[in-house]
Design an enzyme around this catalytic site. Structure first.
Site, PDB file in Angstrom:
ATOM      1  N   ASP A  84       0.829  -1.204   0.000  1.00 24.95           N
ATOM      2  CA  ASP A  84       0.000   0.000   0.000  1.00 24.95           C
ATOM      3  C   ASP A  84       0.865   1.256   0.000  1.00 24.95           C
ATOM      4  O   ASP A  84       1.985   1.249   0.521  1.00 24.95           O
ATOM      5  CB  ASP A  84      -0.918  -0.025   1.235  1.00 24.95           C
ATOM      6  CG  ASP A  84      -2.057   0.990   1.133  1.00 24.95           C
ATOM      7  OD1 ASP A  84      -2.312   1.489   0.027  1.00 24.95           O
ATOM      8  OD2 ASP A  84      -2.678   1.289   2.171  1.00 24.95           O
ATOM      9  N   ARG A  93     -11.488   2.353  -9.207  1.00 26.24           N
ATOM     10  CA  ARG A  93     -10.503   3.431  -9.441  1.00 26.24           C
ATOM     11  C   ARG A  93     -10.708   4.028 -10.836  1.00 26.24           C
ATOM     12  O   ARG A  93     -11.377   3.435 -11.684  1.00 26.24           O
ATOM     13  CB  ARG A  93      -9.094   2.866  -9.331  1.00 26.24           C
ATOM     14  CG  ARG A  93      -8.810   2.419  -7.930  1.00 26.24           C
ATOM     15  CD  ARG A  93      -7.362   2.069  -7.716  1.00 26.24           C
ATOM     16  NE  ARG A  93      -7.163   1.876  -6.285  1.00 26.24           N
ATOM     17  CZ  ARG A  93      -6.019   1.933  -5.657  1.00 26.24           C
ATOM     18  NH1 ARG A  93      -4.919   2.181  -6.342  1.00 26.24           N
ATOM     19  NH2 ARG A  93      -5.937   1.751  -4.374  1.00 26.24           N
ATOM     20  N   GLY A 104       0.209   5.258  -4.541  1.00 26.16           N
ATOM     21  CA  GLY A 104      -0.375   6.516  -5.011  1.00 26.16           C
ATOM     22  C   GLY A 104       0.115   7.712  -4.200  1.00 26.16           C
ATOM     23  O   GLY A 104       0.510   8.735  -4.759  1.00 26.16           O
ATOM     24  N   ARG A 105       0.106   7.551  -2.865  1.00 24.99           N
ATOM     25  CA  ARG A 105       0.533   8.670  -2.008  1.00 24.99           C
ATOM     26  C   ARG A 105       2.021   8.964  -2.185  1.00 24.99           C
ATOM     27  O   ARG A 105       2.457  10.109  -2.159  1.00 24.99           O
ATOM     28  CB  ARG A 105       0.229   8.349  -0.532  1.00 24.99           C
ATOM     29  CG  ARG A 105      -1.214   8.660  -0.158  1.00 24.99           C
ATOM     30  CD  ARG A 105      -1.577   8.039   1.142  1.00 24.99           C
ATOM     31  NE  ARG A 105      -1.737   6.597   0.978  1.00 24.99           N
ATOM     32  CZ  ARG A 105      -1.626   5.713   1.957  1.00 24.99           C
ATOM     33  NH1 ARG A 105      -1.306   6.109   3.168  1.00 24.99           N
ATOM     34  NH2 ARG A 105      -1.811   4.437   1.730  1.00 24.99           N
ATOM     35  N   ARG A 126       1.471  -4.843   6.358  1.00 26.43           N
ATOM     36  CA  ARG A 126       0.834  -3.801   5.546  1.00 26.43           C
ATOM     37  C   ARG A 126       1.714  -2.552   5.593  1.00 26.43           C
ATOM     38  O   ARG A 126       2.096  -2.090   6.667  1.00 26.43           O
ATOM     39  CB  ARG A 126      -0.568  -3.450   6.041  1.00 26.43           C
ATOM     40  CG  ARG A 126      -1.204  -2.411   5.098  1.00 26.43           C
ATOM     41  CD  ARG A 126      -2.651  -2.123   5.407  1.00 26.43           C
ATOM     42  NE  ARG A 126      -3.197  -1.289   4.334  1.00 26.43           N
ATOM     43  CZ  ARG A 126      -4.439  -1.337   3.885  1.00 26.43           C
ATOM     44  NH1 ARG A 126      -5.292  -2.182   4.382  1.00 26.43           N
ATOM     45  NH2 ARG A 126      -4.839  -0.533   2.911  1.00 26.43           N
ATOM     46  N   ARG A 145      -5.399  -1.533   8.480  1.00 25.19           N
ATOM     47  CA  ARG A 145      -6.616  -2.205   8.016  1.00 25.19           C
ATOM     48  C   ARG A 145      -6.253  -3.498   7.310  1.00 25.19           C
ATOM     49  O   ARG A 145      -5.129  -3.642   6.808  1.00 25.19           O
ATOM     50  CB  ARG A 145      -7.338  -1.321   6.967  1.00 25.19           C
ATOM     51  CG  ARG A 145      -8.260  -0.284   7.473  1.00 25.19           C
ATOM     52  CD  ARG A 145      -9.118   0.248   6.314  1.00 25.19           C
ATOM     53  NE  ARG A 145      -8.319   0.778   5.213  1.00 25.19           N
ATOM     54  CZ  ARG A 145      -7.773   1.983   5.172  1.00 25.19           C
ATOM     55  NH1 ARG A 145      -7.932   2.807   6.192  1.00 25.19           N
ATOM     56  NH2 ARG A 145      -7.065   2.386   4.131  1.00 25.19           N
ATOM     57  N   ASN A 165     -10.789  -2.536  -6.331  1.00 23.06           N
ATOM     58  CA  ASN A 165      -9.924  -1.642  -7.116  1.00 23.06           C
ATOM     59  C   ASN A 165     -10.506  -1.290  -8.494  1.00 23.06           C
ATOM     60  O   ASN A 165     -10.061  -0.351  -9.148  1.00 23.06           O
ATOM     61  CB  ASN A 165      -8.515  -2.233  -7.286  1.00 23.06           C
ATOM     62  CG  ASN A 165      -7.676  -2.163  -6.018  1.00 23.06           C
ATOM     63  OD1 ASN A 165      -6.771  -2.970  -5.814  1.00 23.06           O
ATOM     64  ND2 ASN A 165      -7.975  -1.193  -5.147  1.00 23.06           N
ATOM     65  N   HIS A 174       3.026   2.946  -8.864  1.00 29.55           N
ATOM     66  CA  HIS A 174       2.898   1.511  -9.140  1.00 29.55           C
ATOM     67  C   HIS A 174       4.148   0.983  -9.838  1.00 29.55           C
ATOM     68  O   HIS A 174       4.637  -0.092  -9.526  1.00 29.55           O
ATOM     69  CB  HIS A 174       1.662   1.241 -10.011  1.00 29.55           C
ATOM     70  CG  HIS A 174       0.371   1.642  -9.349  1.00 29.55           C
ATOM     71  ND1 HIS A 174       0.091   1.356  -8.040  1.00 29.55           N
ATOM     72  CD2 HIS A 174      -0.711   2.323  -9.816  1.00 29.55           C
ATOM     73  CE1 HIS A 174      -1.105   1.830  -7.730  1.00 29.55           C
ATOM     74  NE2 HIS A 174      -1.608   2.426  -8.787  1.00 29.55           N
TER      75      HIS A 174
HETATM   76  C1  FPP Z   1      -1.545  -0.025  -3.477  1.00 27.23           C
HETATM   77  O1  FPP Z   1      -1.186   1.324  -3.492  1.00 27.23           O
HETATM   78  C2  FPP Z   1      -1.028  -0.761  -4.631  1.00 27.23           C
HETATM   79  C3  FPP Z   1      -1.770  -1.392  -5.594  1.00 27.23           C
HETATM   80  C4  FPP Z   1      -3.240  -1.409  -5.566  1.00 27.23           C
HETATM   81  C5  FPP Z   1      -1.150  -2.082  -6.734  1.00 27.23           C
HETATM   82  C6  FPP Z   1       0.121  -2.832  -6.485  1.00 27.23           C
HETATM   83  C7  FPP Z   1       0.792  -3.092  -7.770  1.00 27.23           C
HETATM   84  C8  FPP Z   1       2.120  -3.080  -7.991  1.00 27.23           C
HETATM   85  C9  FPP Z   1       3.127  -2.883  -6.926  1.00 27.23           C
HETATM   86  C10 FPP Z   1       2.620  -3.242  -9.369  1.00 27.23           C
HETATM   87  C11 FPP Z   1       2.826  -4.582  -9.943  1.00 27.23           C
HETATM   88  C12 FPP Z   1       2.818  -5.721  -9.053  1.00 27.23           C
HETATM   89  C13 FPP Z   1       3.136  -7.005  -9.319  1.00 27.23           C
HETATM   90  C14 FPP Z   1       2.824  -7.991  -8.267  1.00 27.23           C
HETATM   91  C15 FPP Z   1       3.757  -7.497 -10.538  1.00 27.23           C
HETATM   92  P1  FPP Z   1      -2.336   2.423  -3.638  1.00 27.23           P
HETATM   93  O2  FPP Z   1      -2.495   2.729  -5.077  1.00 27.23           O
HETATM   94  O3  FPP Z   1      -3.547   1.949  -2.941  1.00 27.23           O
HETATM   95  O4  FPP Z   1      -1.690   3.645  -2.896  1.00 27.23           O
HETATM   96  P2  FPP Z   1      -2.447   4.768  -2.052  1.00 27.23           P
HETATM   97  O5  FPP Z   1      -3.094   4.074  -0.887  1.00 27.23           O
HETATM   98  O6  FPP Z   1      -1.337   5.656  -1.622  1.00 27.23           O
HETATM   99  O7  FPP Z   1      -3.423   5.432  -2.959  1.00 27.23           O
END
Ligand code: FPP
Length: 245
Positions: free
Chosen positions: A21, A72, A24-25, A188, A194, A69, A38
């Site tokens: 997690d 999004r 994005g941030r 996490r 969470r 997801n 990502h």
């Molecule tokens: C959560 O951060 C991350 C994801 C929903 C996607 C994870 C994907 C990758 C790391 C890329 C590829 C992975 C593999 C396994 C090949 P968020 O977007 O929820 O961040 P935020 O909470 O800051 O918005």
């Protein structure tokens, strides 16, 4: 003494699950689009897979895309799906070099065709590897999994394959998407406390570890810190301290 040397290899968790997690941030902090986060998250995936395999962890499960997801922005979903294809294709040789088997849980049929195909190809190529199983949870949510398992169990009972009264936790678990032992450690990242619909059944006795580090910055040393923290916990499984050998 390095951080890694503080780890007792005799008491490793057999299965570690991670809610990646904060992509994005992390990106937003530097004024970049979310997909930049990502993309940088892939480096963390590589580091952690390597660290886990090197230590001797047998199962690593990563929450890559939840059923929620899909809500999004479409642009982010499309970019994430493309990134998954690119990453799986690119990393298959690393998985082969490290004897790692790729696996996936979730409603995989509903993934875009190209993502599904790349995933199946990766799973197929690496299927004989036996050092560690890397499972990607994709289009996964725990409630979906449990409902599907309940339907399967009901079907099996209807067909006379099982007796309804014989259904207990162990037999029910056989209907779940996961065929791995339950994770002993769930990590996490990004400071959120969470579970977000991840492996709810399987983490009944898991130790939970939360770190403020954003996923794109998560490195081997952070993984070692989580393992060391885990090894300092007393796992009682409902018993009292004095009963634990
Ligand atoms: C959560 O951060 C991350 C994801 C929903 C996607 C994870 C994907 C990758 C790391 C890329 C590829 C992975 C593999 C396994 C090949 P968020 O977007 O929820 O961040 P935020 O909470 O800051 O918005």
């Amino acid at each position: 003494m390095s951080l890694k040397e503080h780890i007792d290899l005799q008491r490793l968790p057999q299965h570690v699950a991670i809610i990646m997690d904060g992509n994005g941030r992390w990106a937003k902090k530097q004024g970049r689009p979310r997909i930049f986060g990502h993309r940088n998250g892939v480096k963390a995936v590589r580091e952690v897979s390597e660290a886990a395999a090197e230590l001797g962890v047998e199962y690593l499960t990563l929450y890559a895309f939840s059923t929620e997801n899909w809500n999004r922005p479409q642009l982010e979903i499309t970019a994430l799906m493309a990134l998954l294809v690119e990453t799986i294709r690119k990393e298959v040789s690393t998985l082969m070099d490290n004897n790692i088997r790729l696996s996936a849980i979730g409603d995989l049929q509903q993934l875009p065709g190209k993502t599904y195909a790349a995933l199946q190809e990766g799973i197929d190529i690496t299927k004989e590897n036996d050092r560690m199983t890397l499972t990607l949870a994709l289009n996964y949510s725990s409630r979906w999994e449990i409902v599907e398992a309940a339907k399967e169990a009901a079907r099996a009972a209807q067909l006379g394959k099982i007796k309804m009264d014989d259904l207990d936790a162990a037999t029910f678990a056989e209907f779940l998407a996961t065929s791995t032992p339950d994770p002993e450690l769930l990590i996490r990242t990004s400071g959120e406390h969470r579970i977000s619909n991840f492996l709810l059944w399987q983490i009944a006795y898991a130790e939970l570890y939360f770190t403020p580090v954003f996923w794109p910055e998560f490195r081997k040393k952070h993984f070692y810190e989580a393992i060391i923290d885990y090894q300092h916990r007393e796992r009682r499984f409902g018993k009292i301290s004095e009963q634990i050998v």
